[in-house]
Design an enzyme around this catalytic site. Structure first.
Site, PDB file in Angstrom:
ATOM      1  N   ARG A 175      -8.788  -5.781  -1.239  1.00 10.38           N
ATOM      2  CA  ARG A 175      -8.236  -6.463  -2.289  1.00 10.38           C
ATOM      3  C   ARG A 175      -6.879  -6.639  -1.749  1.00 10.38           C
ATOM      4  O   ARG A 175      -6.047  -5.586  -1.667  1.00 10.38           O
ATOM      5  CB  ARG A 175      -8.383  -5.714  -3.717  1.00 10.38           C
ATOM      6  CG  ARG A 175      -8.089  -6.865  -4.673  1.00 10.38           C
ATOM      7  CD  ARG A 175      -8.082  -6.297  -6.169  1.00 10.38           C
ATOM      8  NE  ARG A 175      -6.633  -5.420  -6.128  1.00 10.38           N
ATOM      9  CZ  ARG A 175      -6.608  -4.315  -6.964  1.00 10.38           C
ATOM     10  NH1 ARG A 175      -7.463  -3.718  -7.603  1.00 10.38           N
ATOM     11  NH2 ARG A 175      -5.345  -3.395  -6.787  1.00 10.38           N
ATOM     12  N   SER A 198     -10.219  -1.359  -6.781  1.00 11.43           N
ATOM     13  CA  SER A 198     -10.763  -1.432  -8.072  1.00 11.43           C
ATOM     14  C   SER A 198     -10.848  -2.536  -8.915  1.00 11.43           C
ATOM     15  O   SER A 198      -9.861  -3.529  -8.527  1.00 11.43           O
ATOM     16  CB  SER A 198     -10.298  -0.131  -8.732  1.00 11.43           C
ATOM     17  OG  SER A 198      -9.171  -0.161  -8.985  1.00 11.43           O
ATOM     18  N   LYS A 403       0.652   1.821   4.044  1.00 13.94           N
ATOM     19  CA  LYS A 403       2.249   0.835   3.758  1.00 13.94           C
ATOM     20  C   LYS A 403       2.883   0.919   5.119  1.00 13.94           C
ATOM     21  O   LYS A 403       3.322  -0.265   5.357  1.00 13.94           O
ATOM     22  CB  LYS A 403       2.726   1.645   2.665  1.00 13.94           C
ATOM     23  CG  LYS A 403       2.247   2.000   1.308  1.00 13.94           C
ATOM     24  CD  LYS A 403       2.302   0.853   0.543  1.00 13.94           C
ATOM     25  CE  LYS A 403       1.917   1.027  -0.883  1.00 13.94           C
ATOM     26  NZ  LYS A 403       0.349   1.326  -1.121  1.00 13.94           N
ATOM     27  N   GLY A 485      -2.657   4.203  -5.377  1.00 18.65           N
ATOM     28  CA  GLY A 485      -3.153   4.531  -6.600  1.00 18.65           C
ATOM     29  C   GLY A 485      -2.216   4.325  -7.834  1.00 18.65           C
ATOM     30  O   GLY A 485      -2.610   4.705  -8.826  1.00 18.65           O
ATOM     31  N   ARG A 567      -3.894  -8.897 -12.701  1.00 15.32           N
ATOM     32  CA  ARG A 567      -3.525  -7.775 -13.863  1.00 15.32           C
ATOM     33  C   ARG A 567      -2.119  -8.509 -14.154  1.00 15.32           C
ATOM     34  O   ARG A 567      -1.374  -8.861 -13.374  1.00 15.32           O
ATOM     35  CB  ARG A 567      -3.440  -6.597 -12.929  1.00 15.32           C
ATOM     36  CG  ARG A 567      -4.700  -6.016 -12.573  1.00 15.32           C
ATOM     37  CD  ARG A 567      -4.609  -4.816 -11.566  1.00 15.32           C
ATOM     38  NE  ARG A 567      -3.793  -5.282 -10.474  1.00 15.32           N
ATOM     39  CZ  ARG A 567      -3.189  -4.477  -9.607  1.00 15.32           C
ATOM     40  NH1 ARG A 567      -3.268  -3.275  -9.803  1.00 15.32           N
ATOM     41  NH2 ARG A 567      -2.781  -4.888  -8.402  1.00 15.32           N
TER      42      ARG A 567
HETATM   43  P1  ADP Z   1      -0.216   1.283  -4.853  1.00 14.40           P
HETATM   44  O1  ADP Z   1      -0.993   1.396  -3.461  1.00 14.40           O
HETATM   45  O2  ADP Z   1       0.246   2.707  -5.430  1.00 14.40           O
HETATM   46  O3  ADP Z   1      -0.808   0.470  -5.706  1.00 14.40           O
HETATM   47  P2  ADP Z   1       1.676  -1.003  -4.488  1.00 14.40           P
HETATM   48  O4  ADP Z   1       2.228  -1.378  -3.190  1.00 14.40           O
HETATM   49  O5  ADP Z   1       0.364  -1.844  -4.968  1.00 14.40           O
HETATM   50  O6  ADP Z   1       1.156   0.628  -4.476  1.00 14.40           O
HETATM   51  O7  ADP Z   1       2.628  -0.986  -5.799  1.00 14.40           O
HETATM   52  C1  ADP Z   1       2.155  -0.715  -7.086  1.00 14.40           C
HETATM   53  C2  ADP Z   1       2.777  -1.672  -7.918  1.00 14.40           C
HETATM   54  O8  ADP Z   1       4.046  -1.882  -7.946  1.00 14.40           O
HETATM   55  C3  ADP Z   1       2.147  -3.163  -7.634  1.00 14.40           C
HETATM   56  O9  ADP Z   1       1.042  -3.297  -8.270  1.00 14.40           O
HETATM   57  C4  ADP Z   1       3.444  -4.028  -8.189  1.00 14.40           C
HETATM   58  O10 ADP Z   1       3.226  -4.485  -9.615  1.00 14.40           O
HETATM   59  C5  ADP Z   1       4.439  -3.266  -8.070  1.00 14.40           C
HETATM   60  N1  ADP Z   1       5.230  -3.501  -6.754  1.00 14.40           N
HETATM   61  C6  ADP Z   1       4.736  -3.074  -5.421  1.00 14.40           C
HETATM   62  N2  ADP Z   1       5.582  -3.766  -4.434  1.00 14.40           N
HETATM   63  C7  ADP Z   1       6.319  -4.514  -5.014  1.00 14.40           C
HETATM   64  C8  ADP Z   1       7.542  -5.496  -4.526  1.00 14.40           C
HETATM   65  N3  ADP Z   1       7.780  -5.350  -3.201  1.00 14.40           N
HETATM   66  N4  ADP Z   1       8.192  -6.245  -5.396  1.00 14.40           N
HETATM   67  C9  ADP Z   1       7.685  -6.219  -6.837  1.00 14.40           C
HETATM   68  N5  ADP Z   1       6.742  -5.421  -7.315  1.00 14.40           N
HETATM   69  C10 ADP Z   1       6.050  -4.604  -6.335  1.00 14.40           C
HETATM   70 MG    MG Z   2      -1.637  -1.589  -5.362  1.00 15.76          MG
END
Ligand code: ADP
Ligand code: MG
Length: 595
Positions: A175, A198, A403, A485, A567
């Site tokens: 995803r 998910s 990451k 997560g 979402r």
């Molecule tokens: P995880 O793998 O824990 O889900 P993510 O990188 O997807 O980590 O980050 C979790 C949430 O934080 C994302 O779903 C988004 O809403 C917010 N987020 C992450 N990176 C960014 C970014 N560069 N700018 C704005 N919001 C972010």
């Molecule tokens: Mg995420």
């Protein structure tokens, strides 16, 4: 994401905002309709025993509580539970958090993301095959982060089983998550999930809920299959289909393993479909079981593939290897399988759980340290890697979604290493230039990303500059550890404090983190519903595009897009997880540019 502009004339259905007519009293019945639909179509979650009435974790001050008219109230209390109802059980099902109306999204942004799906699949698959690159890229992060180090250890320990077999079957259910950045108008990738992606089924349900609500309430939004209102609208609800698509991916992996093993070992009745099984590897006390249950049902009903839910620990305790092997690996050295002493000829082995052949192991657990409370869970990962089951995902594929890997792929020339120039999608729906190379197409979605380990000189200069800026303007950055997560990233003051503590220069102390440009999406007002309580609030929406990629060895068997997820979360919430209590399930309403 921008709200569709209210029409100046409001004279034609084509131009007017489909929700203009929603006044306060119809809002109550809309919420009741949405909650009823969700609760009667399996769009549910488990309500925790002691869950409070709070709306969002980040927001205790609820300013609008739903006060339903009597006929709705009665029905509503039946479907959402619970509180105040005499004899209601302490724990019960409740509708999943939802947005009562779909969220506007420019059609072009959606189509560009959809077109990039197979490219991101190919990229992740190619990275997972290049274990030397993965190890090199993650070395510094592993030095600072035990979890990454442990995953790499599993990769190394089990290497000979993979290298000995070009027969390894690996399934990616990906995803790719995006936010539409308002300042640049670019749809920027938040991350690519390669493990436990998910909400495919509940997000699919959200799309169907909005189609049903649109038809019932006469919003005049074009639906995937037309509907009564054949007038062409500027607004449409794209077909989703994630549930069926993800199930078909698991079924294809299952068939690939079962067909192959029954043709090579026809004497083995245990390889037959009837006694083979797909494992859903889940967390003990899983809270999001209904998303998984809908997928398991589609897998069984549409494809005849049975599944069982197990935890990593149960695999460690109950799984056994079968005898089908090439005679070269009769010593049970599972714990030392990749110690470098083997000659690379080892063959992956059939795995059995309670007498049934494991054809596929689909991990909805194992992405974070808390999934490994003991060595047993790590042992389970090794067992899976050494088996001939199709893994969704393998450890290498999980690491391809790290990451740090995302950041490394943003470095100049990195994607070119993995994406062949002739692997551009043929889809004519892409509005991107057909002359763009695959690397250019994926790169168009990359936000600013900086590695912080100081290992590469040229990169360190740019990273130091970004760190300096982040100290002055932390609101423009996100500091991310090697975690999945939700709830792990650092923002604002926390980000600043962390950088100050670590010396504010790219340095091994920060090697476990990457720094990312903060994406700044436009807000739109939405009607969010959680535990039967609604709230009108400024929100932002995050688009996820699911994909399926299946390979045997280096041969790609399947590479497709597989539906989507939207979402939506309050604009002031940093993180975006539904399960973690910040966001709600939504679906995109595609908006055409004005002519
Ligand atoms: P995880 O793998 O824990 O889900 P993510 O990188 O997807 O980590 O980050 C979790 C949430 O934080 C994302 O779903 C988004 O809403 C917010 N987020 C992450 N990176 C960014 C970014 N560069 N700018 C704005 N919001 C972010
Ligand atoms: Mg995420």
């Amino acid at each position: 994401m921008p709200s569709p502009p209210a029409s100046a004339s409001a004279s034609t259905a084509r131009n007017s905002d489909p929700f203009d007519a929603d006044d306060e009293s119809s809002t109550a019945s809309l919420v009741a309709d949405a909650v009823t639909w969700a609760s009667t179509h399996g769009m549910v979650r488990e309500r925790e025993k002691r869950e409070t009435g709070s709306f969002f974790r980040s927001d205790q001050n609820l300013d609008a509580s739903l006060n339903l008219p009597p006929p709705h109230r009665h029905h509503h209390q039946k479907v959402v539970g619970l509180s105040g109802v005499a004899g209601a059980p302490e724990a019960a099902l409740v509708h999943a958090p939802l947005s009562a109306r779909p969220a506007p999204l420019p059609r072009k942004a959606f189509e560009d993301a959809a077109a990039a799906s197979t490219l991101f699949n190919s990229l992740a698959a190619a990275v997972s095959l290049d274990e030397a690159w993965l190890e090199g890229t993650l070395a510094a992060a592993a030095g600072a982060d035990d979890f990454t180090a442990r995953l790499l250890q599993v990769l190394r320990k089990t290497r000979n089983y993979r290298k000995g077999s070009s027969e390894e079957v690996v399934l990616l259910l990906s995803r790719s998550d995006y936010l539409l950045d308002k300042p640049s108008s670019k749809l920027l990738q938040v991350e690519l999930n390669t493990i436990a992606s998910s909400f495919g089924c509940l997000g699919d349900a959200a799309s169907r809920m909005h189609l049903a609500l649109s038809a019932k309430r006469g919003w005049g939004i074009d639906g995937g299959r037309g509907g009564q209102d054949k007038k062409k609208s500027r607004f449409s609800l794209p077909e989703n289909g994630a549930r069926a698509a993800l199930a078909s991916g698991l079924a294809a992996a299952f068939d690939e393993v079962v067909r192959n093993s029954s043709s090579s070992t026809s004497s083995s009745p245990s390889s037959s479909t009837s006694s083979s099984v797909c494992l859903f590897v889940v967390q003990p006390g899983e809270k999001n079981a209904y998303d998984q249950a809908l997928l398991a049902e589609a897998l069984l009903v549409d494809h005849g593939v049975p599944s069982v839910r197990v935890t990593l620990r149960e695999i460690a305790e109950r799984a056994t290897f079968g005898e089908e092997n090439d005679g070269n690996d009769d010593d049970d050295d599972g714990g030392n399988g990749g110690n470098g002493k083997n000659d690379g000829k080892k063959k992956q082995r059939p795995l059995f759980l309670d007498g049934r052949r494991v054809a596929v192991a689909y991990l909805r657990a194992g992405y974070g340290p808390s999934d490994y409370p003991s060595d047993s869970e790590w042992r389970a990962r090794e067992v899976l890697e050494m088996s001939d089951a199709a893994l969704c995902p393998s450890v290498a594929l999980q690491l391809a979604g790290a990451k740090k890997v995302q950041q490394a792929l943003a470095a100049p020339g990195a994607t070119e290493r993995f994406l062949l120039s002739d692997s551009a999608p043929s889809s004519s729906s892409s509005s991107s230039s057909s002359s763009s190379s695959p690397s250019e197409l994926v790169r168009a979605h990359f936000a600013g990303l900086w590695g912080l380990d100081g290992a590469v000189k040229e990169e360190a200069a740019a990273a130091n500059q970004a760190l300096k800026e982040a100290l002055v303007h932390p609101e423009n950055f996100v500091l991310k550890p090697q975690r999945e997560g939700g709830g792990n990233n650092l923002y604002g003051e926390q980000l600043r404090a962390k950088i100050l503590k670590c010396g504010s220069e790219a340095d091994p102390k920060l090697a476990g983190f990457i720094l990312m440009q903060r994406i700044l999406p436009a807000t739109h007002e939405a009607l969010l519903v959680r535990n039967g309580v609604s709230k009108r609030v400024a929100t932002v929406s995050e688009l996820g595009i699911f994909g399926i990629h299946l390979r045997r060895g280096t041969k790609t068997l399947l590479n497709e897009r597989a539906g989507h997820l939207l979402r939506t979360k309050p604009a002031d919430a940093n993180e975006g997880g539904v399960a973690s209590g910040y966001a709600v399930l939504d679906s995109p309403m595609l908006v055409d540019e004005e002519d």
